[in-house]
Design an enzyme around this catalytic site. Structure first.
Site, PDB file in Angstrom:
ATOM      1  CB  SER A  20      -1.044  -0.043   1.097  1.00  0.00           C
ATOM      2  OG  SER A  20      -0.452   0.640   2.251  1.00  0.00           O
ATOM      3  CB  ILE A  22       5.333   5.686   0.016  1.00  0.00           C
ATOM      4  CG1 ILE A  22       4.711   7.040   0.599  1.00  0.00           C
ATOM      5  CG2 ILE A  22       6.776   6.011  -0.646  1.00  0.00           C
ATOM      6  CD1 ILE A  22       5.117   7.728   1.701  1.00  0.00           C
ATOM      7  CG  ASN A  95       7.921   2.039   1.754  1.00  0.00           C
ATOM      8  OD1 ASN A  95       7.474   3.238   1.706  1.00  0.00           O
ATOM      9  ND2 ASN A  95       6.778   0.998   1.665  1.00  0.00           N
ATOM     10  CE1 TYR A 160       7.181   6.277  11.399  1.00  0.00           C
ATOM     11  CE2 TYR A 160       7.262   8.561  11.927  1.00  0.00           C
ATOM     12  CZ  TYR A 160       7.017   7.436  10.951  1.00  0.00           C
ATOM     13  OH  TYR A 160       6.903   7.676   9.408  1.00  0.00           O
ATOM     14  CE  LYS A 164       9.943   5.905   9.224  1.00  0.00           C
ATOM     15  NZ  LYS A 164      10.081   5.393   8.121  1.00  0.00           N
TER      16      LYS A 164
HETATM   17  N1  NAP Z   1       2.239   8.508   5.174  1.00  0.00           N
HETATM   18  C1  NAP Z   1       2.845   9.330   5.761  1.00  0.00           C
HETATM   19  O1  NAP Z   1       2.373  10.206   6.136  1.00  0.00           O
HETATM   20  C2  NAP Z   1       4.387   8.990   6.044  1.00  0.00           C
HETATM   21  C3  NAP Z   1       5.126  10.178   6.277  1.00  0.00           C
HETATM   22  C4  NAP Z   1       6.634   9.930   6.462  1.00  0.00           C
HETATM   23  C5  NAP Z   1       7.335   8.600   6.382  1.00  0.00           C
HETATM   24  N2  NAP Z   1       6.232   7.591   6.217  1.00  0.00           N
HETATM   25  C6  NAP Z   1       7.015   6.498   5.932  1.00  0.00           C
HETATM   26  O2  NAP Z   1       6.558   5.872   4.688  1.00  0.00           O
HETATM   27  C7  NAP Z   1       6.722   4.379   4.448  1.00  0.00           C
HETATM   28  C8  NAP Z   1       5.730   3.799   3.929  1.00  0.00           C
HETATM   29  O3  NAP Z   1       4.422   4.249   4.834  1.00  0.00           O
HETATM   30  P1  NAP Z   1       2.907   4.421   4.013  1.00  0.00           P
HETATM   31  O4  NAP Z   1       2.705   5.725   4.492  1.00  0.00           O
HETATM   32  O5  NAP Z   1       3.048   4.030   2.665  1.00  0.00           O
HETATM   33  O6  NAP Z   1       2.160   3.667   4.880  1.00  0.00           O
HETATM   34  P2  NAP Z   1       0.954   2.257   4.645  1.00  0.00           P
HETATM   35  O7  NAP Z   1      -0.021   2.716   3.593  1.00  0.00           O
HETATM   36  O8  NAP Z   1       0.617   2.003   5.845  1.00  0.00           O
HETATM   37  O9  NAP Z   1       2.010   1.126   4.039  1.00  0.00           O
HETATM   38  C9  NAP Z   1       2.929   0.366   4.925  1.00  0.00           C
HETATM   39  C10 NAP Z   1       3.430  -0.681   4.198  1.00  0.00           C
HETATM   40  O10 NAP Z   1       4.531  -1.497   5.353  1.00  0.00           O
HETATM   41  C11 NAP Z   1       4.084  -2.848   5.266  1.00  0.00           C
HETATM   42  N3  NAP Z   1       4.307  -3.153   6.512  1.00  0.00           N
HETATM   43  C12 NAP Z   1       3.943  -2.652   7.835  1.00  0.00           C
HETATM   44  N4  NAP Z   1       4.426  -3.654   8.818  1.00  0.00           N
HETATM   45  C13 NAP Z   1       5.234  -4.513   8.330  1.00  0.00           C
HETATM   46  C14 NAP Z   1       5.826  -5.657   8.713  1.00  0.00           C
HETATM   47  N5  NAP Z   1       5.819  -5.700  10.117  1.00  0.00           N
HETATM   48  N6  NAP Z   1       6.513  -6.207   7.940  1.00  0.00           N
HETATM   49  C15 NAP Z   1       6.451  -6.372   6.518  1.00  0.00           C
HETATM   50  N7  NAP Z   1       5.775  -5.040   5.952  1.00  0.00           N
HETATM   51  C16 NAP Z   1       4.968  -4.392   6.948  1.00  0.00           C
HETATM   52  C17 NAP Z   1       2.496  -2.920   4.984  1.00  0.00           C
HETATM   53  O11 NAP Z   1       2.030  -3.897   4.324  1.00  0.00           O
HETATM   54  P3  NAP Z   1       1.456  -5.166   5.229  1.00  0.00           P
HETATM   55  O12 NAP Z   1       0.375  -4.647   6.199  1.00  0.00           O
HETATM   56  O13 NAP Z   1       0.904  -6.066   4.193  1.00  0.00           O
HETATM   57  O14 NAP Z   1       2.552  -5.972   6.083  1.00  0.00           O
HETATM   58  C18 NAP Z   1       2.308  -1.754   3.780  1.00  0.00           C
HETATM   59  O15 NAP Z   1       2.636  -2.340   2.582  1.00  0.00           O
HETATM   60  C19 NAP Z   1       6.792   4.124   6.005  1.00  0.00           C
HETATM   61  O16 NAP Z   1       8.227   3.573   6.532  1.00  0.00           O
HETATM   62  C20 NAP Z   1       6.457   5.082   6.876  1.00  0.00           C
HETATM   63  O17 NAP Z   1       7.145   5.521   8.154  1.00  0.00           O
HETATM   64  C21 NAP Z   1       5.105   7.604   5.821  1.00  0.00           C
END
Ligand code: NAP
Length: 269
Positions: A20, A22, A95, A160, A164
């Site tokens: 999902s 990014i 990621n 968190y 990071k």
């Molecule tokens: N969205 C924001 O505002 C934001 C801002 C700054 C940084 N980020 C960073 O961007 C990155 C991607 O996040 P996102 O926003 O795209 O969030 P997201 O939509 O919740 O996606 C997170 C992804 O990580 C996977 N994941 C989570 N826990 C896991 C685990 N224990 N083992 C394997 N896979 C795991 C999830 O897949 P499954 O649940 O299928 O395992 C999912 O594919 C993260 O590192 C987050 O910290 C996000």
């Protein structure tokens, strides 16, 4: 999911957290540019769908690995699986991530230890495992996803942001070591982005997520392009860049106070 028998000799990118947000958009970017995909996450069904979608749209090969990266030993399991199938990884995208939101006194230690395992130990291990072959080829790429929270201590996000900060520091140091090696290294540090992240962390009502959100595809594009250009760090979006620039000159305590305000729930009126 494609088997190794269909694997062709295009470059392969391994993306963690591909199901999902990014990570999914990064997969689209890399696939659209002719890369094979190894997609990693816990949700087997979504991994299968994504692999099939990108194979069909872009004619690439893909493989899903269903694994919980918060479990120690998971990176080695991924590495061994790919070795067995003779699938090389040219580009590693670390990621996968999540948040445990709230005052440290109230948050779940279990979740925080999983976060440390996922954001710190898994990234370190995967990089350690896949780097030697990249060095041998004198060619490769490592894209680690940090956050604007990599730059600041933020109350209600204490663990968190600390994890990071590790990702940013680790990635910048690695980029320095790998200069001239043929391996590109980039830390992608997004601000608030419209993905499943906020809902999963129960943060949707916070000021930061009630404000303008970036589009996950735009964040992925910024990360993809920065890696091509071997830029050590990229902060997508002009507002996020302005925030990071201002943090550099502000006292840390003031940064933490403003950060806390952003992380508080927005009043309903
Ligand atoms: N969205 C924001 O505002 C934001 C801002 C700054 C940084 N980020 C960073 O961007 C990155 C991607 O996040 P996102 O926003 O795209 O969030 P997201 O939509 O919740 O996606 C997170 C992804 O990580 C996977 N994941 C989570 N826990 C896991 C685990 N224990 N083992 C394997 N896979 C795991 C999830 O897949 P499954 O649940 O299928 O395992 C999912 O594919 C993260 O590192 C987050 O910290 C996000």
């Amino acid at each position: 999911m494609g088997g190794e028998e269909q694997w062709d000799d295009r470059e392969t990118v391994l993306v963690t957290g591909a199901t999902s947000g990014i990570g999914y958009e990064l997969c689209r970017r890399f696939a659209a540019n002719g890369h094979n995909l190894v997609v990693v996450a816990r949700d087997a069904r979504r991994l299968g769908e994504i692999g099939a979608e990108f194979e069909k749209s872009f004619g690439i090969s893909s493989m899903g690995i269903t694994v919980d990266l918060a479990v120690p030993g998971a990176p080695q399991q991924i590495f061994d699986d790919l070795q067995r199938r003779n699938i090389p990884v040219h580009i590693l995208v670390n990621n996968a991530g999540f948040n445990e939101y709230g005052p440290f006194a109230d948050t779940s230690l279990q979740r925080e230890l999983e976060m440390i395992q996922l954001h710190i130990a898994a990234i370190t291990s995967l990089t350690k495992l896949f780097l030697p072959a990249m060095l041998q080829r004198r060619h490769g790429g490592i894209l680690n996803v940090g956050s604007t929270g990599s730059f600041a201590p933020v109350p209600l996000n204490a663990v968190y942001c600390a994890t990071k900060a590790y990702i940013l520091s680790f990635t910048e140091a690695l980029a320095g070591e790998l200069q001239g090696s043929g391996i590109k290294v980039t830390a992608l540090c997004p601000g608030a982005t419209a993905t499943e992240f906020a809902a999963r962390a129960n943060m949707e009502e916070t000021r930061i997520f009630k404000g303008p959100l970036m589009d996950a595809a735009a964040v992925a594009a910024a990360g993809y392009e920065a890696l091509q250009e071997n830029r050590g760090v990229v902060v997508p979006g002009i507002m996020n860049q302005a925030t990071i620039a201002s943090i550099r000159f502000a006292p840390r305590r003031l940064v933490a106070r403003i950060g806390r305000w952003m992380l508080e729930q927005k009043p309903a009126h």
